[in-house]
Design a protein around this motif. Structure first.
Motif, mmCIF file in Angstrom:
data_model
loop_
_atom_site.group_PDB
_atom_site.id
_atom_site.type_symbol
_atom_site.label_atom_id
_atom_site.label_comp_id
_atom_site.label_asym_id
_atom_site.label_seq_id
_atom_site.Cartn_x
_atom_site.Cartn_y
_atom_site.Cartn_z
ATOM 1 N N ASP A 174 -6.696 18.437 -6.682
ATOM 2 C CA ASP A 174 -7.285 19.256 -5.625
ATOM 3 C C ASP A 174 -8.561 18.607 -5.109
ATOM 4 O OD1 ASP A 174 -5.304 21.184 -5.883
ATOM 5 O OD2 ASP A 174 -6.398 22.252 -7.451
ATOM 6 N N LEU A 175 -8.827 18.822 -3.829
ATOM 7 C CA LEU A 175 -10.042 18.300 -3.203
ATOM 8 C C LEU A 175 -10.811 19.433 -2.548
ATOM 9 C CD1 LEU A 175 -8.720 15.059 -1.445
ATOM 10 C CD2 LEU A 175 -10.000 15.207 -3.573
ATOM 11 N N GLU A 176 -12.114 19.290 -2.453
ATOM 12 C CA GLU A 176 -12.951 20.252 -1.767
ATOM 13 C C GLU A 176 -13.269 19.752 -0.359
ATOM 14 O OE1 GLU A 176 -16.378 20.837 -4.133
ATOM 15 O OE2 GLU A 176 -15.312 21.860 -5.771
ATOM 16 N N ALA A 177 -13.747 20.677 0.476
ATOM 17 C CA ALA A 177 -14.108 20.312 1.838
ATOM 18 C C ALA A 177 -15.265 19.333 1.825
ATOM 19 C CB ALA A 177 -14.471 21.567 2.641
ATOM 20 N N GLY A 178 -15.241 18.404 2.784
ATOM 21 C CA GLY A 178 -16.300 17.402 2.872
ATOM 22 C C GLY A 178 -15.725 15.998 2.900
ATOM 23 N N ASP A 179 -16.606 15.004 2.798
ATOM 24 C CA ASP A 179 -16.186 13.610 2.805
ATOM 25 C C ASP A 179 -15.560 13.224 1.467
ATOM 26 O OD1 ASP A 179 -17.208 13.402 5.336
ATOM 27 O OD2 ASP A 179 -19.146 12.588 4.686
ATOM 28 N N TYR A 180 -14.597 12.324 1.513
ATOM 29 C CA TYR A 180 -13.984 11.813 0.296
ATOM 30 C C TYR A 180 -13.722 10.325 0.462
ATOM 31 C CZ TYR A 180 -9.529 11.653 2.783
ATOM 32 O OH TYR A 180 -8.535 11.347 3.673
ATOM 33 N N SER A 181 -13.669 9.618 -0.656
ATOM 34 C CA SER A 181 -13.404 8.178 -0.639
ATOM 35 C C SER A 181 -12.892 7.766 -2.010
ATOM 36 C CB SER A 181 -14.674 7.396 -0.278
ATOM 37 O OG SER A 181 -14.421 6.012 -0.296
ATOM 38 N N PHE A 182 -11.860 6.929 -2.010
ATOM 39 C CA PHE A 182 -11.284 6.432 -3.248
ATOM 40 C C PHE A 182 -11.431 4.909 -3.287
ATOM 41 C CE2 PHE A 182 -8.723 10.162 -1.989
ATOM 42 C CZ PHE A 182 -9.135 11.022 -2.997
ATOM 43 N N SER A 183 -11.594 4.363 -4.496
ATOM 44 C CA SER A 183 -11.785 2.922 -4.655
ATOM 45 C C SER A 183 -10.985 2.435 -5.857
ATOM 46 C CB SER A 183 -13.272 2.599 -4.847
ATOM 47 O OG SER A 183 -13.763 3.201 -6.032
ATOM 48 N N GLU A 184 -11.151 1.165 -6.193
ATOM 49 C CA GLU A 184 -10.431 0.572 -7.317
ATOM 50 C C GLU A 184 -10.760 1.285 -8.631
ATOM 51 O OE1 GLU A 184 -11.064 -3.580 -7.551
ATOM 52 O OE2 GLU A 184 -10.504 -3.976 -5.468
ATOM 53 N N GLU A 185 -11.961 1.894 -8.695
ATOM 54 C CA GLU A 185 -12.354 2.570 -9.929
ATOM 55 C C GLU A 185 -11.466 3.774 -10.215
ATOM 56 O OE1 GLU A 185 -16.423 3.528 -9.468
ATOM 57 O OE2 GLU A 185 -17.124 1.432 -9.508
ATOM 58 N N ASP A 186 -10.794 4.304 -9.174
ATOM 59 C CA ASP A 186 -9.908 5.454 -9.365
ATOM 60 C C ASP A 186 -8.514 5.034 -9.832
ATOM 61 O OD1 ASP A 186 -11.742 7.512 -8.398
ATOM 62 O OD2 ASP A 186 -11.550 6.480 -6.481
ATOM 63 N N ALA A 187 -8.264 3.744 -9.914
ATOM 64 C CA ALA A 187 -6.948 3.252 -10.333
ATOM 65 C C ALA A 187 -6.893 3.194 -11.863
ATOM 66 C CB ALA A 187 -6.667 1.876 -9.735
ATOM 67 N N PRO A 188 -6.027 3.965 -12.499
ATOM 68 C CA PRO A 188 -5.933 3.919 -13.955
ATOM 69 C C PRO A 188 -5.210 2.664 -14.429
ATOM 70 C CG PRO A 188 -4.246 5.351 -13.083
ATOM 71 C CD PRO A 188 -5.068 4.913 -11.908
ATOM 72 N N GLU A 189 -5.414 2.332 -15.680
ATOM 73 C CA GLU A 189 -4.704 1.198 -16.265
ATOM 74 C C GLU A 189 -3.275 1.617 -16.619
ATOM 75 O OE1 GLU A 189 -6.831 -0.336 -19.555
ATOM 76 O OE2 GLU A 189 -8.592 -0.942 -18.381
ATOM 77 N N ILE A 190 -2.337 0.775 -16.262
ATOM 78 C CA ILE A 190 -0.923 1.024 -16.560
ATOM 79 C C ILE A 190 -0.418 -0.151 -17.364
ATOM 80 C CG2 ILE A 190 1.374 1.410 -15.612
ATOM 81 C CD1 ILE A 190 0.102 2.651 -13.176
ATOM 82 N N GLU A 191 0.101 0.134 -18.513
ATOM 83 C CA GLU A 191 0.540 -0.927 -19.418
ATOM 84 C C GLU A 191 1.617 -1.786 -18.755
ATOM 85 O OE1 GLU A 191 2.276 -1.438 -23.982
ATOM 86 O OE2 GLU A 191 1.931 0.547 -23.132
ATOM 87 N N GLY A 192 1.430 -3.078 -18.830
ATOM 88 C CA GLY A 192 2.388 -4.016 -18.259
ATOM 89 C C GLY A 192 2.169 -4.295 -16.796
ATOM 90 N N TYR A 193 1.110 -3.699 -16.199
ATOM 91 C CA TYR A 193 0.846 -3.895 -14.779
ATOM 92 C C TYR A 193 -0.638 -4.131 -14.558
ATOM 93 C CZ TYR A 193 5.570 -2.280 -13.715
ATOM 94 O OH TYR A 193 6.931 -2.154 -13.634
ATOM 95 N N GLN A 194 -0.926 -4.772 -13.438
ATOM 96 C CA GLN A 194 -2.303 -5.045 -13.044
ATOM 97 C C GLN A 194 -2.525 -4.526 -11.638
ATOM 98 O OE1 GLN A 194 -3.476 -9.151 -13.272
ATOM 99 N NE2 GLN A 194 -5.335 -8.860 -12.084
ATOM 100 N N PHE A 195 -3.626 -3.775 -11.432
ATOM 101 C CA PHE A 195 -3.927 -3.212 -10.113
ATOM 102 C C PHE A 195 -4.176 -4.324 -9.097
ATOM 103 C CE2 PHE A 195 -7.070 -1.869 -6.961
ATOM 104 C CZ PHE A 195 -6.390 -0.817 -6.373
ATOM 105 N N VAL A 196 -3.594 -4.152 -7.880
ATOM 106 C CA VAL A 196 -3.734 -5.162 -6.830
ATOM 107 C C VAL A 196 -4.510 -4.608 -5.634
ATOM 108 C CG1 VAL A 196 -2.496 -6.629 -5.189
ATOM 109 C CG2 VAL A 196 -1.623 -6.346 -7.516
ATOM 110 N N SER A 197 -4.042 -3.492 -5.075
ATOM 111 C CA SER A 197 -4.667 -2.951 -3.872
ATOM 112 C C SER A 197 -4.292 -1.479 -3.733
ATOM 113 C CB SER A 197 -4.229 -3.736 -2.628
ATOM 114 O OG SER A 197 -2.831 -3.615 -2.433
ATOM 115 N N MET A 198 -4.848 -0.838 -2.705
ATOM 116 C CA MET A 198 -4.541 0.562 -2.432
ATOM 117 C C MET A 198 -4.483 0.773 -0.926
ATOM 118 S SD MET A 198 -8.238 2.126 -3.570
ATOM 119 C CE MET A 198 -7.686 3.800 -3.473
#
Length: 470
Positions: free
Chosen positions: A157-181
């Motif tokens: 859920d999100l609240e009203a207002g500005d929001y922004s997501f970055s690489e820090e919001d990407a969880p670690e997934i075993e066997g994979y490496q984060f690339v982009s969003m």
């Protein structure tokens, strides 16, 4: 006969008595029915008052009731006839319970106290309530190239207002490496809005690291890297191969989604392995372009320095990147520029190549020496590597001062000129209060003086020996 007459008289008297009481019974039944009808009519009138906002016209209602007294007699008539007989009071005890207007269980009753709790109701019009914000974001975890889901979607859920997501919001997934969003990675949620956002987290499969295999004696290892030119991050799995010694190493360029190949840099390491770095740039969004400057060796196109890549600009954008031209590269001399460093974007990227030629390099060295002891007073100045043919200028050292010393003399090369070899300048100093009598020149004079004295003594000894023989 007499008995028959008596019986007939009794029968007539009984009939007469029955006939005399009939009107009273008729009136009782009439009032009982009329009272019941009046009660029902009263309930109907009360119901109508609850529904309609204007009061009922009593005169009009009375006229309507008089017009059809058999079906709905008015309330006025039985009240005027009520004193004529006490019989109409009896039917009130026979009124059914479901018609009693005072019954609190009757949903249509006349008792207003039973209806007060039902009057306040929640407003059904949403405009009368405070607007409620309903916003959610769904994170999808997808494999690069296949868009296959590699983890369960995460809904937040999100609240009203500005929001922004970055690489820090990407969880670690075993066997994979984060690339982009991509997707709804940033924005603003208005108060009272109802939105559902989606953010795609892209991952690449990472193979388990295996122990490096020992290459065969007649082969060498080549490792291919695929790099984002702006972020210097790897955007695809590196590859390792072994080639026979003496083989030519190719760039092994491959297509990568959302990226465009730019150039390759090949590096040979001291252990005999080779690293091939393939650089990519992100694909341009529609209607936007980049300016790129490459710095290359003449004739070989070897990359001498990392390319300059501008930010995205609109079509018809006027640019000037002349300050990026003729970049100084040690060991190389600028030759020429191919492409326009000043111009206008015309529906395509702009690529400029700057070429250099390898040249010899030299340095300028300045020594600070105690004239009497011939020792260094402070650390020597050594210039950077200068290309052969370049001009140099170190005149700022011509009158360089050192605490406790005074400049005596300067020997060696000039303080400014053209590089055609290594330049050395010796600056001699004397301590405050000292003179140059104990200089190296005086020491040489003493040496030659000593040699002369020894020579004279030898001549004198020879002369004395000859004198004795005579």
């Amino acid at each position: 006969m007499k008995k028959f007459k008596n019986a007939l008289i009794v029968l007539l008297i009984s009939f007469a008595m029955s006939f005399s009481t009939w009107p009273s019974m008729g009136y009782a039944q009439f009032f009982q029915q009329e009272n019941s009808v009046n009660e029902n009519q009263t309930e109907d009138n009360l119901d109508n008052e609850e529904v309609e906002s204007q009061p009922i016209d009593e005169e009009q209602d009375r006229e309507n009731n008089y017009e059809d007294e058999t079906e709905s007699p008015s309330l006025e008539e039985p009240q005027s006839e009520e004193p004529e007989s006490e019989e109409p009071q009896e039917p009130q005890t026979e009124v059914p319970e479901d018609e009693n207007p005072q019954d609190p269980q009757d949903p249509e009753g006349e008792n207003p106290e039973t209806e007060e709790p039902e009057e306040p109701e929640e407003p059904e019009n949403p405009e009368d309530e405070n607007p409620q914000t309903s916003a959610t974001v769904t994170f999808k975890y997808l494999e690069e190239g296949t868009n296959k889901s590699i983890a369960e979607d995460d809904v937040q859920d999100l609240e009203a207002g500005d929001y922004s997501f970055s690489e820090e919001d990407a969880p670690e997934i075993e066997g994979y490496q984060f690339v982009s969003m991509n997707g709804d990675t940033s924005g603003t949620i208005e108060e009272g809005s109802n939105v559902s956002l989606t953010v795609n987290m892209i991952y690449k499969a990472v193979e388990d690291e295996e122990e490096p295999q020992e290459p065969e004696e007649d082969k060498f290892q080549v490792t291919y890297y695929y790099i984002d030119e702006l972020t210097s991050k790897e955007i695809s799995q590196r590859e390792v191969i072994y080639l026979p010694i003496g083989s030519k190493v190719d760039s092994n360029v491959k297509n990568i989604e959302n990226y465009i190949y730019h150039h390759t840099v090949q590096v040979e390491f001291c252990d005999g392995t080779v690293g091939v770095y393939n650089f990519y740039g992100r694909a341009n969004p529609s209607g936007k372009y980049r300016i790129k400057i490459n710095y290359l060796e003449e004739n070989t196109n070897k990359v001498l320095s990392k390319s300059f890549v501008s930010d995205l600009v609109e079509n018809n954008f006027s640019y000037n990147v002349s300050c990026r031209d003729k970049l100084y590269i040690p060991g190389y001399k600028y030759v020429k520029t191919v492409g326009n460093v000043i111009g206008t974007i015309n529906n395509s990227d702009v690529e400029i190549n700057v070429y250099y030629r390898k040249v010899e390099q030299y340095k300028v060295t300045i020594n600070f020496i105690d004239y009497n002891t011939k020792r260094q007073i402070i650390k020597s100045f050594v210039s950077i590597d200068l290309n052969n043919g370049d001009d140099y200028n170190v005149t700022r050292f011509e009158n360089f001062k050192i605490n406790g010393y005074k400049l005596y003399k300067v020997e060696g090369d000039a303080f400014k000129g053209t590089i055609n070899g290594n330049k050395v300048i010796n600056m001699y100093y004397l301590k405050d209060g000292e003179t140059a009598v104990l200089t190296g020149d005086f020491n040489n004079l003493l040496l030659w003086g000593g040699i002369g004295i020894v020579a004279i003594l030898i001549v004198v000894i020879i002369f004395l020996l000859k004198s004795r023989k005579k």
